[in-house]
Structure formats: C-alpha cells, structure tokens
Write a protein that holds these residues in place. Structure first.
Motif, short mmCIF file in Angstrom:
data_model
loop_
_atom_site.label_atom_id
_atom_site.label_comp_id
_atom_site.label_asym_id
_atom_site.label_seq_id
_atom_site.Cartn_x
_atom_site.Cartn_y
_atom_site.Cartn_z
N GLU A 89 -6.06 15.55 9.98
CA GLU A 89 -5.82 15.78 8.56
C GLU A 89 -5.46 17.23 8.27
OE1 GLU A 89 -8.14 15.18 4.27
OE2 GLU A 89 -8.89 14.20 6.08
N ALA A 90 -6.18 18.16 8.88
CA ALA A 90 -5.89 19.59 8.70
C ALA A 90 -4.52 19.93 9.26
CB ALA A 90 -6.97 20.43 9.36
N TYR A 91 -4.18 19.34 10.39
CA TYR A 91 -2.85 19.56 11.00
C TYR A 91 -1.75 19.11 10.05
CZ TYR A 91 1.23 18.70 13.90
OH TYR A 91 2.52 18.66 14.38
N ASN A 92 -1.87 17.92 9.49
CA ASN A 92 -0.84 17.40 8.60
C ASN A 92 -0.64 18.31 7.38
OD1 ASN A 92 -0.18 15.15 10.13
ND2 ASN A 92 -1.63 13.81 9.08
N SER A 93 -1.72 18.82 6.84
CA SER A 93 -1.62 19.70 5.67
C SER A 93 -0.93 21.01 6.02
CB SER A 93 -3.02 19.99 5.11
OG SER A 93 -3.63 18.81 4.66
N LEU A 94 -1.31 21.58 7.15
CA LEU A 94 -0.72 22.85 7.58
C LEU A 94 0.76 22.68 7.91
CD1 LEU A 94 -1.25 25.83 8.31
CD2 LEU A 94 -1.79 25.06 10.64
N TYR A 124 4.99 32.81 10.11
CA TYR A 124 5.21 31.67 11.00
C TYR A 124 4.44 31.85 12.30
CZ TYR A 124 7.50 28.21 13.94
OH TYR A 124 7.73 27.16 14.78
N LEU A 125 4.38 33.05 12.82
CA LEU A 125 3.65 33.29 14.06
C LEU A 125 2.15 33.03 13.87
CD1 LEU A 125 5.49 36.50 15.34
CD2 LEU A 125 5.80 34.13 16.09
N GLU A 126 1.62 33.37 12.70
CA GLU A 126 0.23 33.07 12.41
C GLU A 126 -0.01 31.56 12.29
OE1 GLU A 126 -2.52 34.98 12.25
OE2 GLU A 126 -1.20 36.54 13.06
N PHE A 127 0.98 30.86 11.73
CA PHE A 127 0.89 29.41 11.65
C PHE A 127 0.82 28.79 13.04
CE2 PHE A 127 4.01 25.96 12.41
CZ PHE A 127 3.23 24.88 12.02
N ARG A 128 1.63 29.28 13.96
CA ARG A 128 1.63 28.73 15.31
C ARG A 128 0.28 28.94 16.01
NH1 ARG A 128 6.85 29.44 18.97
NH2 ARG A 128 5.46 28.11 20.17
#
Length: 277
Positions: free
Chosen positions: A78-83, A141-145
């Motif tokens: 669920e957290a993955y889908n939101s992010l 984006y790098l922080e997102f990864r």
C-alpha cells in the motif's frame, strides 16, 4: 494366402475411405489460409531484408517502451503504491521529461505482491537517455528511489517496441481487469510470429479488448507481451471463447504454438493513478 488377400482388401477399403475424407479434413485450414493471404498479404514481411525490430515496429512513430516488474514486500504494498503514484504524476505532468506512464497495475493472479509499470518514451532512445540524465540529477527523484528500495524484494525491466499492426495503448475508463500474456519465443521466430498475428489480430478487436502488443529489444530477448482489457474474468472467458467460433483463429493458434518456448498469463488490477483503468 487368404489372410494376405484379406489384409490387402481391408487396406484398399481404408485407402478409399481416407481419400474420401481428405478434402473435408483440410477444408478449415485451406479456406482460412487463403482468406488470410488474400485480405492481409500486405502485412507479410521478409526476414532477410532487415532486423525484425525494423520490420515489425511502427514506422510512423519512434516510441520506445519500458516495462518494469517490481516484487514488493507484502507489508509495504500500500505504501509503495502511494509513493509510486505521487512520483509518476509529477513526471507525467512535467513537460521537461519526455516520458509518460501508459499504465500501472498490481498483479492479481500470477506473481503476488507485484507491481507492473509501462512507460512510453516519445522519441525513442534519445528521449530515454535525456530522461535518465535529468532524473539522475533530480535530488527529489533520487530520494524517492532510496525510499522505494526499502520496500522492494527484487525488480527487473525490459525495453520494448510495439508491433506495427497492434493498437497503440491509449487511456481508457474503467473499471477493467487487464491480462498480460507473455510469450518466450524460440530464437529466429519473431518474424513468423509477427506475420501470423498481423492476420490474427482482427479476430480479437470486436470487444475493444486489444490494448497493445510489444516485443523486447533489451533485457530478455525474443519475448512478446500482449496486453488485453476485460470487464471481468467472465467477460475474458466469453471473449476468448468467441474467438474460436471465427474461421481462421484456429489456424493462427496451430501455427504459432510451435514458435513458443514458454508462456505465462498474469491478471492485473490498475492502480488508482493508472491512465489505463
């Protein structure tokens, strides 16, 4: 001698019987093949003239596609889908990035706790290179990864081209379920696969179920992905069964099955942010 004569007599009868049946047993394939060659012969390509990537892909566009398969820790789905949705929306709406999300799904039947993303790069490899260069200098984006990496078990991707005779995948309203049928072909058979499906795709259009057809360029090679949309599992079953009632579909199956090394089907549910609903 009587036994020999009896066998000879039975052999003659069997021969006559087989001759009388021969035209009937061949009628389905002959009429279907002739119909295909008369109406769709223009799709046939010659494998000797060029690489199959040039012969089978669309000439009027220079679209390149990337498909991603992310296997996610079950507790993080669920957290993955939101992010992922948050980042996809930013990239999709930012004109500085020459990429767009075609569709995002979670696998329902197939590999569990899996996300599948399909991206389009309008402009081919130069667009992909430009996008990657910009992303690698984007701190957000790098922080997102980094954050996403904590949620993943494994990931893989492929670069794809779209078959010239398939629909271009465009946004569609839902609710739908999606089926991705993946075929691992024997090396050297992609041209024949394309020739057969250029004729066969007409049998799978009446319910608007055909979404897109792709073949791999980088990653696992000689891989084909067919993407279909259905209202539900029963609609899928009805649509697939109806294809067998159309003259010519059986011939397509007969000639394409020997080209396949292995195949799989995954049923997928679109995420809330997916353009394909």
């Amino acid at each position: 001698m009587a036994t020999t004569g009896s066998v000879w007599s039975k052999g003659q009868m069997l021969y006559k019987y087989s001759v009388s049946l021969h035209p009937g047993t061949r009628s389905f394939s002959e009429s279907s093949d002739k119909g295909w060659f008369r109406s769709l012969f223009v799709h046939k390509v010659d494998a000797r003239k060029d690489a199959h990537s040039n012969l089978l892909s669309k000439k009027e566009t220079s679209n390149l596609y990337k498909i991603q398969f992310h296997n996610i820790k079950p507790e993080c789905l669920e957290a993955y889908n939101s992010l992922e949705a948050e980042v996809q929306n930013k990239l999709h709406q930012d004109q500085d990035y020459p990429c767009e999300v075609v569709g995002s799904w979670n696998t329902w039947y197939g590999e569990q706790d899996q996300a599948v993303h399909l991206w389009r790069y309008r402009g081919g490899y130069p667009a992909l290179t430009e996008c990657l260069r910009k992303l690698n200098s984007n701190k957000e984006y790098l922080e997102f990864r980094k954050e996403r990496a904590k949620m993943l078990i494994s990931r893989r991707n492929q670069l794809l081209l779209e078959f010239s005779f398939w629909n271009e995948p465009l946004p569609r309203p839902g609710p739908n379920i999606y089926e991705m049928r993946t075929y691992h072909l024997k090396p050297g058979t992609m041209i024949e696969w394309g020739n057969r499906w250029a004729r066969a795709i007409k049998y799978r259009q009446e319910n608007n179920e055909a979404v897109g057809g792709f073949f791999s360029q980088i990653g696992d090679l000689y891989v084909v992905h067919h993407l279909w949309a259905y209202e539900n599992l029963q609609s899928r079953d009805d649509t697939r069964n109806s294809a067998w009632l159309k003259e010519g579909w059986d011939v397509n199956v007969y000639y394409t099955v020997p080209l396949i090394r292995s195949m799989e089907s995954r049923i997928m549910i679109p995420t809330k942010s997916s353009p394909l609903q």
